[in-house]
Design a protein around this motif. Structure first.
Motif, PDB file in Angstrom:
ATOM      1  N   PRO A  13     113.588  -3.753   0.291  1.00 45.81           N
ATOM      2  CA  PRO A  13     112.828  -4.056  -0.919  1.00 45.81           C
ATOM      3  C   PRO A  13     111.534  -3.260  -1.065  1.00 45.81           C
ATOM      4  O   PRO A  13     111.035  -3.097  -2.175  1.00 45.81           O
ATOM      5  N   ASP A  14     111.011  -2.722   0.042  1.00 49.89           N
ATOM      6  CA  ASP A  14     109.779  -1.945  -0.064  1.00 49.89           C
ATOM      7  C   ASP A  14     110.031  -0.440  -0.120  1.00 49.89           C
ATOM      8  O   ASP A  14     109.091   0.353  -0.096  1.00 49.89           O
ATOM      9  N   ASP A  15     111.292  -0.009  -0.220  1.00 55.21           N
ATOM     10  CA  ASP A  15     111.588   1.416  -0.391  1.00 55.21           C
ATOM     11  C   ASP A  15     110.906   1.904  -1.659  1.00 55.21           C
ATOM     12  O   ASP A  15     110.929   1.239  -2.697  1.00 55.21           O
ATOM     13  N   ASP A  16     110.308   3.082  -1.576  1.00 55.86           N
ATOM     14  CA  ASP A  16     109.584   3.637  -2.717  1.00 55.86           C
ATOM     15  C   ASP A  16     109.561   5.148  -2.574  1.00 55.86           C
ATOM     16  O   ASP A  16     109.633   5.682  -1.468  1.00 55.86           O
ATOM     17  N   ALA A  17     109.494   5.823  -3.673  1.00 52.91           N
ATOM     18  CA  ALA A  17     109.395   7.283  -3.690  1.00 52.91           C
ATOM     19  C   ALA A  17     108.689   7.675  -4.979  1.00 52.91           C
ATOM     20  O   ALA A  17     108.748   6.961  -5.981  1.00 52.91           O
ATOM     21  N   ASP A  18     108.033   8.806  -4.947  1.00 55.39           N
ATOM     22  CA  ASP A  18     107.380   9.312  -6.153  1.00 55.39           C
ATOM     23  C   ASP A  18     108.413  10.119  -6.935  1.00 55.39           C
ATOM     24  O   ASP A  18     108.677  11.276  -6.624  1.00 55.39           O
ATOM     25  N   LEU A  19     108.990   9.488  -7.926  1.00 55.43           N
ATOM     26  CA  LEU A  19     110.002  10.137  -8.755  1.00 55.43           C
ATOM     27  C   LEU A  19     109.448  10.463 -10.141  1.00 55.43           C
ATOM     28  O   LEU A  19     110.172  10.488 -11.139  1.00 55.43           O
ATOM     29  N   SER A  30     125.711   3.331  -1.779  1.00 54.35           N
ATOM     30  CA  SER A  30     125.312   2.595  -0.590  1.00 54.35           C
ATOM     31  C   SER A  30     124.137   3.293   0.105  1.00 54.35           C
ATOM     32  O   SER A  30     123.112   3.504  -0.535  1.00 54.35           O
ATOM     33  N   LEU A  31     124.288   3.677   1.373  1.00 53.04           N
ATOM     34  CA  LEU A  31     123.190   4.411   2.031  1.00 53.04           C
ATOM     35  C   LEU A  31     122.957   5.758   1.369  1.00 53.04           C
ATOM     36  O   LEU A  31     121.843   6.275   1.367  1.00 53.04           O
ATOM     37  N   GLY A  32     124.017   6.331   0.789  1.00 54.16           N
ATOM     38  CA  GLY A  32     123.858   7.570   0.033  1.00 54.16           C
ATOM     39  C   GLY A  32     123.019   7.362  -1.210  1.00 54.16           C
ATOM     40  O   GLY A  32     122.282   8.249  -1.637  1.00 54.16           O
ATOM     41  N   GLY A  33     123.112   6.178  -1.813  1.00 53.97           N
ATOM     42  CA  GLY A  33     122.256   5.843  -2.943  1.00 53.97           C
ATOM     43  C   GLY A  33     120.805   5.732  -2.523  1.00 53.97           C
ATOM     44  O   GLY A  33     119.904   6.198  -3.217  1.00 53.97           O
ATOM     45  N   ARG A  34     120.583   5.121  -1.362  1.00 52.32           N
ATOM     46  CA  ARG A  34     119.226   5.035  -0.829  1.00 52.32           C
ATOM     47  C   ARG A  34     118.683   6.432  -0.539  1.00 52.32           C
ATOM     48  O   ARG A  34     117.540   6.753  -0.892  1.00 52.32           O
ATOM     49  N   ALA A  35     119.499   7.279   0.080  1.00 56.65           N
ATOM     50  CA  ALA A  35     119.080   8.643   0.389  1.00 56.65           C
ATOM     51  C   ALA A  35     118.748   9.409  -0.888  1.00 56.65           C
ATOM     52  O   ALA A  35     117.752  10.129  -0.945  1.00 56.65           O
ATOM     53  N   ALA A  36     119.574   9.247  -1.922  1.00 51.34           N
ATOM     54  CA  ALA A  36     119.316   9.928  -3.185  1.00 51.34           C
ATOM     55  C   ALA A  36     117.986   9.467  -3.786  1.00 51.34           C
ATOM     56  O   ALA A  36     117.194  10.294  -4.258  1.00 51.34           O
ATOM     57  N   LEU A  37     117.734   8.171  -3.754  1.00 53.05           N
ATOM     58  CA  LEU A  37     116.472   7.657  -4.287  1.00 53.05           C
ATOM     59  C   LEU A  37     115.273   8.186  -3.507  1.00 53.05           C
ATOM     60  O   LEU A  37     114.279   8.624  -4.092  1.00 53.05           O
ATOM     61  N   LEU A  38     115.355   8.149  -2.192  1.00 54.06           N
ATOM     62  CA  LEU A  38     114.212   8.554  -1.371  1.00 54.06           C
ATOM     63  C   LEU A  38     114.014  10.064  -1.341  1.00 54.06           C
ATOM     64  O   LEU A  38     112.901  10.534  -1.100  1.00 54.06           O
ATOM     65  N   ALA A  39     115.059  10.839  -1.595  1.00 46.67           N
ATOM     66  CA  ALA A  39     114.940  12.301  -1.629  1.00 46.67           C
ATOM     67  C   ALA A  39     114.768  12.823  -3.052  1.00 46.67           C
ATOM     68  O   ALA A  39     114.554  14.018  -3.255  1.00 46.67           O
ATOM     69  N   GLY A  40     114.829  11.938  -4.019  1.00 46.24           N
ATOM     70  CA  GLY A  40     114.806  12.348  -5.419  1.00 46.24           C
ATOM     71  C   GLY A  40     113.533  12.995  -5.895  1.00 46.24           C
ATOM     72  O   GLY A  40     113.510  13.596  -6.967  1.00 46.24           O
ATOM     73  N   GLY A  41     112.468  12.924  -5.133  1.00 45.04           N
ATOM     74  CA  GLY A  41     111.218  13.568  -5.520  1.00 45.04           C
ATOM     75  C   GLY A  41     111.164  15.044  -5.168  1.00 45.04           C
ATOM     76  O   GLY A  41     110.191  15.728  -5.474  1.00 45.04           O
ATOM     77  N   ALA A  42     112.216  15.566  -4.554  1.00 43.64           N
ATOM     78  CA  ALA A  42     112.242  16.973  -4.147  1.00 43.64           C
ATOM     79  C   ALA A  42     112.221  17.894  -5.364  1.00 43.64           C
ATOM     80  O   ALA A  42     112.682  17.533  -6.452  1.00 43.64           O
ATOM     81  N   ASP A  43     111.690  19.086  -5.154  1.00 45.26           N
ATOM     82  CA  ASP A  43     111.644  20.078  -6.225  1.00 45.26           C
ATOM     83  C   ASP A  43     113.033  20.328  -6.790  1.00 45.26           C
ATOM     84  O   ASP A  43     114.004  20.452  -6.045  1.00 45.26           O
TER      85      ASP A  43
END
Length: 160
Positions: free
Chosen positions: A87-93, A60-73
């Motif tokens: 729908p416009d959530d994006d991250a450099d993964l 849920s929101l934890g999935g969103r957090a994981a996606l958006l924080a997934g670019g971390a070292d």
């Protein structure tokens, strides 16, 4: 997430350290988001384990957090289960593998939005979307499908 954490720990056979993160506040606002909590937790993981690769798994929101924080070292892969996203959530993964598992009958988190986010993320990362026919937000009825998908993905991408 307790069943998934337990299953991951068993599947890792002593080679995975599994930690559950409880958000410091409820919801998502402009002052503090669960992404801040994930970044804090990643700092603690680095302090404790050094530069070992990390997998983020969230619902849920934890999935969103994981996606958006997934670019971390140090983050090697991300699993988002029924992620509640815009729908416009994006991250450099770039360089990460990502699995999104979403129930087709989820009435809390939109499958259409998840599909849009997957399309965004695929521009820079290896992203797989698995739809669970009849799956709902709480992942109870098809829990084994969600658990198996997350566990298999993490073990295969983190330990091999």
């Amino acid at each position: 997430m307790v069943p998934i954490a337990s299953r991951l720990a068993r599947a890792g056979r002593g080679r995975l350290a599994v930690h559950r993160l409880l958000n410091s506040s409820r919801g998502w606002d402009s002052a503090h988001t669960p992404v801040d909590d994930v970044r804090w937790a990643l700092g603690r993981v680095r302090e404790r384990y050094g530069d070992l690769p990390v997998a983020l798994v969230g619902h849920s929101l934890g999935g969103r957090a994981a996606l958006l924080a997934g670019g971390a070292d140090g983050v090697r892969n991300v699993v988002a289960l029924n992620p509640w996203v815009y729908p416009d959530d994006d991250a450099d993964l770039t360089g990460r593998r990502v699995l999104v598992v979403h129930g087709t009958e989820d009435r809390v988190a939109s499958l259409q939005r998840a599909r849009a986010v997957v399309a965004n993320l695929r521009r820079r990362a290896d992203v797989e979307l698995r739809e669970v026919p009849g799956g709902k937000h709480a992942m109870l009825r098809h829990g084994r499908v969600f658990e198996t998908a997350a566990t298999t993905f993490v073990v295969q991408t983190l330990l091999t």
